[in-house]
Write an enzyme that holds these catalytic residues in place. Structure first.
Site, PDB file in Angstrom:
ATOM      1  N   SER A 110       0.789  -1.176   0.093  1.00 14.29           N
ATOM      2  CA  SER A 110       0.090   0.025   0.081  1.00 14.29           C
ATOM      3  C   SER A 110       0.752   1.308   0.174  1.00 14.29           C
ATOM      4  O   SER A 110       1.851   1.401   0.586  1.00 14.29           O
ATOM      5  CB  SER A 110      -0.976   0.075   1.300  1.00 14.29           C
ATOM      6  OG  SER A 110      -1.594   1.179   1.287  1.00 14.29           O
ATOM      7  N   TYR A 133      -2.138  -0.507  10.176  1.00 12.40           N
ATOM      8  CA  TYR A 133      -2.277  -0.959   8.652  1.00 12.40           C
ATOM      9  C   TYR A 133      -1.244  -0.660   8.001  1.00 12.40           C
ATOM     10  O   TYR A 133      -0.317  -1.732   7.320  1.00 12.40           O
ATOM     11  CB  TYR A 133      -3.426  -0.152   8.083  1.00 12.40           C
ATOM     12  CG  TYR A 133      -3.679  -0.362   6.594  1.00 12.40           C
ATOM     13  CD1 TYR A 133      -4.186  -1.512   6.054  1.00 12.40           C
ATOM     14  CD2 TYR A 133      -3.229   0.458   5.760  1.00 12.40           C
ATOM     15  CE1 TYR A 133      -4.082  -1.986   4.808  1.00 12.40           C
ATOM     16  CE2 TYR A 133      -3.350   0.372   4.252  1.00 12.40           C
ATOM     17  CZ  TYR A 133      -3.905  -0.885   3.737  1.00 12.40           C
ATOM     18  OH  TYR A 133      -3.838  -1.219   2.537  1.00 12.40           O
ATOM     19  N   LYS A 169     -17.027  -2.181   1.393  1.00 14.40           N
ATOM     20  CA  LYS A 169     -16.082  -1.486   2.098  1.00 14.40           C
ATOM     21  C   LYS A 169     -16.648  -0.511   3.238  1.00 14.40           C
ATOM     22  O   LYS A 169     -15.920  -0.306   4.277  1.00 14.40           O
ATOM     23  CB  LYS A 169     -14.972  -0.681   1.345  1.00 14.40           C
ATOM     24  CG  LYS A 169     -14.111  -1.611   0.569  1.00 14.40           C
ATOM     25  CD  LYS A 169     -12.804  -1.125   0.041  1.00 14.40           C
ATOM     26  CE  LYS A 169     -11.830  -0.819   0.959  1.00 14.40           C
ATOM     27  NZ  LYS A 169     -10.384  -0.263   0.399  1.00 14.40           N
TER      28      LYS A 169
HETATM   29  N1  LIG Z   1      -8.390   0.214  -1.933  1.00 13.08           N
HETATM   30  C1  LIG Z   1      -7.303   0.830  -1.819  1.00 13.08           C
HETATM   31  O1  LIG Z   1      -7.402   2.009  -2.118  1.00 13.08           O
HETATM   32  C2  LIG Z   1      -6.216   0.039  -1.642  1.00 13.08           C
HETATM   33  C3  LIG Z   1      -4.862   0.938  -1.538  1.00 13.08           C
HETATM   34  C4  LIG Z   1      -3.891   0.340  -1.002  1.00 13.08           C
HETATM   35  C5  LIG Z   1      -3.663  -1.110  -0.780  1.00 13.08           C
HETATM   36  N2  LIG Z   1      -4.934  -1.558  -1.005  1.00 13.08           N
HETATM   37  C6  LIG Z   1      -4.856  -3.333  -0.428  1.00 13.08           C
HETATM   38  O2  LIG Z   1      -5.422  -4.140  -1.509  1.00 13.08           O
HETATM   39  C7  LIG Z   1      -6.135  -5.240  -0.915  1.00 13.08           C
HETATM   40  C8  LIG Z   1      -7.482  -5.205  -1.490  1.00 13.08           C
HETATM   41  O3  LIG Z   1      -8.264  -4.020  -0.804  1.00 13.08           O
HETATM   42  P1  LIG Z   1      -9.533  -3.641  -1.114  1.00 13.08           P
HETATM   43  O4  LIG Z   1      -9.667  -2.260  -1.415  1.00 13.08           O
HETATM   44  O5  LIG Z   1     -10.271  -4.577  -2.142  1.00 13.08           O
HETATM   45  O6  LIG Z   1     -10.164  -4.081   0.300  1.00 13.08           O
HETATM   46  P2  LIG Z   1     -11.424  -4.866   0.850  1.00 13.08           P
HETATM   47  O7  LIG Z   1     -11.643  -4.766   2.399  1.00 13.08           O
HETATM   48  O8  LIG Z   1     -12.792  -4.777  -0.098  1.00 13.08           O
HETATM   49  O9  LIG Z   1     -10.910  -6.147   0.415  1.00 13.08           O
HETATM   50  C9  LIG Z   1     -10.172  -7.337   1.383  1.00 13.08           C
HETATM   51  C10 LIG Z   1     -10.720  -8.386   1.403  1.00 13.08           C
HETATM   52  O10 LIG Z   1      -9.973  -9.408   2.436  1.00 13.08           O
HETATM   53  C11 LIG Z   1     -10.886  -9.915   2.940  1.00 13.08           C
HETATM   54  N3  LIG Z   1      -9.834 -10.688   3.951  1.00 13.08           N
HETATM   55  C12 LIG Z   1      -9.563  -9.930   5.296  1.00 13.08           C
HETATM   56  N4  LIG Z   1      -8.660 -10.713   5.887  1.00 13.08           N
HETATM   57  C13 LIG Z   1      -8.311 -11.782   5.244  1.00 13.08           C
HETATM   58  C14 LIG Z   1      -7.597 -13.035   5.170  1.00 13.08           C
HETATM   59  N5  LIG Z   1      -6.792 -13.218   6.285  1.00 13.08           N
HETATM   60  N6  LIG Z   1      -7.770 -13.735   4.047  1.00 13.08           N
HETATM   61  C15 LIG Z   1      -8.464 -13.693   3.262  1.00 13.08           C
HETATM   62  N7  LIG Z   1      -9.453 -12.958   3.165  1.00 13.08           N
HETATM   63  C16 LIG Z   1      -9.296 -11.660   3.923  1.00 13.08           C
HETATM   64  C17 LIG Z   1     -11.948  -9.373   3.346  1.00 13.08           C
HETATM   65  O11 LIG Z   1     -13.061  -9.982   3.797  1.00 13.08           O
HETATM   66  C18 LIG Z   1     -12.016  -8.454   2.057  1.00 13.08           C
HETATM   67  O12 LIG Z   1     -13.029  -9.184   1.110  1.00 13.08           O
HETATM   68  C19 LIG Z   1      -5.772  -5.169   0.357  1.00 13.08           C
HETATM   69  O13 LIG Z   1      -4.685  -6.105   0.884  1.00 13.08           O
HETATM   70  C20 LIG Z   1      -5.461  -3.728   0.813  1.00 13.08           C
HETATM   71  O14 LIG Z   1      -4.564  -3.373   1.677  1.00 13.08           O
HETATM   72  C21 LIG Z   1      -6.033  -1.204  -1.139  1.00 13.08           C
END
Ligand SMILES: NC(=O)c1ccc[n+]([C@@H]2O[C@H](COP(=O)([O-])OP(=O)(O)OC[C@H]3O[C@@H](n4cnc5c(N)ncnc54)[C@H](O)[C@@H]3O)[C@@H](O)[C@H]2O)c1
Length: 303
Positions: A110, A133, A169
């Site tokens: 991230s 985080y 989310k």
């Molecule tokens: N959306 C953003 O702007 C953004 C920015 C930087 C990084 N990220 C990273 O991208 C990835 C996806 O983020 P997102 O925005 O889709 O968030 P999100 O919360 O929609 O998706 C994360 C998913 O992971 C699941 N989850 C949580 N812990 C878990 C585990 N141990 N094993 C399996 N599933 C698990 C949750 O139920 C959820 O469905 C994450 O790792 C997040 O840190 C997202």
């Protein structure tokens, strides 16, 4: 290719799983359903496993690649133990699985790692994590480096992602989605004074593209995934008004998070462009237009 997408019922994971399937790969989704929802995976034909990364050991087929996106994504959680148990300990299981089965690994890091660092943010900048985080993501990057044994192992520092399927989310959905909902409901969009804080907002379709492109990188690496441009919240409201056909004025209020708030985040995209051949195709304005069309067609404003 046979792939696993962890966090595949979440926002980015579901977009990725659906696209991988459209490209004729076999896809298995693993998700704890902490945030994700089966509605995100409508039309998905692959297997959906409910649980964390310990479920990887139940998979009997040969896996070519794991896209690890499963994580607690709530940046306001202050309980570091809980954050690390989920994000760091479960990542260890993924690293062990990949080592044992010699599969490629692409994982979500991230831009939070940069904290309030200077922009444009470069992959070799000193990390300035501002919350549990971000610390968990930094720890993951360190573990990945140590575990590298010669097969593709890529961490992607996503910037501010927006687009279809982020509804579940909740409060962690993008500002673009939250502002669109307010405006759709006939309200003035509310932003911190005076709307000139800038973010590198990147459309999820580009993020999926970058994530798949990372597979071609044969080595260990960490790469930014953004647009390389920063857009202010005032400009976002202008683009939303254009896409929605409205003319709402922003309503400004005091920022309660002054200490841990980033005024500007913007990716330096030169390393990703050079090594992954990735360049965002959507400008923020184009992404917003595409997204609003999708929201209008699906009715996913959630009101
Ligand atoms: N959306 C953003 O702007 C953004 C920015 C930087 C990084 N990220 C990273 O991208 C990835 C996806 O983020 P997102 O925005 O889709 O968030 P999100 O919360 O929609 O998706 C994360 C998913 O992971 C699941 N989850 C949580 N812990 C878990 C585990 N141990 N094993 C399996 N599933 C698990 C949750 O139920 C959820 O469905 C994450 O790792 C997040 O840190 C997202």
């Amino acid at each position: 290719m046979r792939c696993v997408v962890t966090g595949g019922a979440g926002f980015i994971g579901s977009n990725l799983a659906l696209e991988l399937e459209r490209l004729r790969n076999q896809v298995i989704v693993i998700d704890t359903f902490l945030k994700g929802n089966r509605k995100n995976l409508e039309g998905f034909k692959g297997e959906i496993i409910e649980g964390d990364e310990s479920k990887l050991s139940d998979i009997k087929e040969k896996i070519d690649v794991i896209f690890h996106l499963g994580a607690i994504t709530d940046t306001t959680i202050t309980n570091k133990e809980e954050m690390f148990r989920n994000n760091v300990d479960d990542f260890k299981l993924v690293l062990d699985f990949c080592k044992k089965n010699n599969c490629k690994l692409i994982y979500a890091s991230s831009a939070a790692i940069y904290g309030d660092g200077e922009s444009p943010m470069k992959e070799d900048d000193e990390p300035r994590s501002l919350n549990a985080y971000a610390e968990s993501k930094l720890e993951m990057e360190k573990m990945a480096k140590q575990a590298f044994k010669g097969n593709t192992l890529v961490g992607l520092r996503y910037f501010n992602v927006f687009g279809p399927r982020e509804h579940f989310k909740g409060k962690m959905a993008s500002m673009i989605y939250k502002l669109a909902r307010q405006m759709r409901a006939g309200k003035n969009p509310r932003i911190f004074k005076y709307g000139e804080q800038k973010r590198d907002h990147v459309y999820v379709k580009d993020v999926v593209k970058a994530t798949i492109k990372a597979l071609t990188y044969p080595d260990f690496g960490v790469f930014n995934v953004g647009t390389g441009k920063a857009t202010s919240f005032n400009e976002i409201i202008k683009f939303l008004n254009e896409a929605l056909g409205t003319s709402y004025e922003p309503e400004y209020f005091d920022n309660p998070y002054k200490r841990a708030y980033q005024d500007l985040t913007m990716a330096d995209m030169s390393k990703s462009e050079k090594n992954l051949g990735f360049k965002a195709e959507y400008t923020v304005k184009e992404g917003i237009k595409d997204y609003i069309n999708w929201l209008n067609n699906t009715g996913w404003y959630g009101e």
